[in-house]
Design a protein around this motif. Structure first.
Motif: not given
Length: 284
Positions: A51-56, A76-78, A84-86
């Protein structure tokens, strides 16, 4: 007035196209922009890594597509629930404007389908620019409609419209006097002849001070429907609508069902708008 922008980029929809046309406006060119992408939590380390790789990759592609000044952009990747994050990141950077995509879900469907933009719209006190995913095109911002009444949030919307257009060649404000709640009686009188409406003539005089052309429109029919129809008929590129923070602080942790079910003008317009809509907010 707009110095810090939070662009919530999911990798789909029209938010990147909106940001590109906004960058044609001198006021926005001076702003610092945070491009945020949120990945959902995973139950395994392998899933989290994927997920983090795809998000990046999504975030990197967004930065590339936007072609923003590196000195004015932060990527910014969270991880977490996007809703909630937004809100959290908007507070962290003290955003003057949140830009989000919207599926245009209405009422109970927005609740059941876990609408991110609707949740943030309800619980954030910051100005929001909502860009519906199904808009056919995003045009350069030349013609801006501002919904006027006697409220502070409407006056803030007028100031924002003027700020956006004052350095834009050929810019025009379309001013319409309406009321903020579809079921409530208006707290100020409207005139069938817009040229005799004191709210509109005062707004037009303010626009004229900055050399901005304005067109006045009479509020015929139901306010929300009329605004959306006018925006379509006049090829409006952006609607600015006052939407005060309607929630007492004690209720911030729960959805506002009355509002979610569509009583307010802003709820109606965000669903049926034919163009992007910017909701100005002034906390009570």
């Amino acid at each position: 007035m707009i110095e810090k922008i939070l662009l919530a980029d999911s990798g789909t929809g029209n938010t990147e196209a909106m940001m590109k046309v906004l960058m044609e406006i001198p006021l926005i060119q001076r702003a610092n922009i945070t491009v945020l992408h949120v990945v959902s939590p995973q139950v395994s380390a392998e899933g989290m890594t994927e997920k983090w790789e795809a998000g990046g990759r999504t975030l990197a592609e967004a930065i590339k597509n936007l072609n923003l000044d590196p000195g004015h952009v932060t990527a910014m990747l969270r991880e977490g629930d996007p809703k909630d994050v937004v809100i959290t990141v908007a507070k962290e950077i003290d955003a003057d404007l949140i830009i989000m995509g919207s599926r245009g879900l209405k009422g109970l469907k927005a609740i059941l389908d876990n609408s991110v933009s609707q949740y943030v719209f309800q619980l954030s006190s910051r100005p929001m620019l909502l860009v519906k995913d199904d808009l056919y095109s995003i045009r350069s911002v030349k013609r801006v409609m501002v919904a006027m009444d006697k409220s502070d949030s409407a006056q803030e919307g007028l100031k924002l419209g003027i700020s956006l257009l004052r350095d834009v060649s050929g810019g025009e404000l379309v001013l319409v006097h309406t009321v903020s709640n579809l079921k409530a009686r208006p707290f100020d009188e409207t005139e069938p002849d817009p040229s005799k409406d004191p709210v509109l003539t005062a707004a037009a005089a303010e626009a004229k001070r900055y050399g901005i052309k304005s067109t006045l429109a009479a509020p015929e029919g139901k306010a929300g429907r009329r605004i959306c129809q006018l925006a379509d008929d006049k090829n409006v590129d952006l609607i600015i609508l006052g939407s005060p923070d309607r929630r007492p602080s004690i209720a911030k942790g729960m959805p506002d069902l009355d509002r979610l079910l569509g009583e307010s003008l802003s709820d109606y317009v965000r669903v049926y708008t034919p163009c992007p809509v910017l909701l100005t907010r002034i906390a009570n």
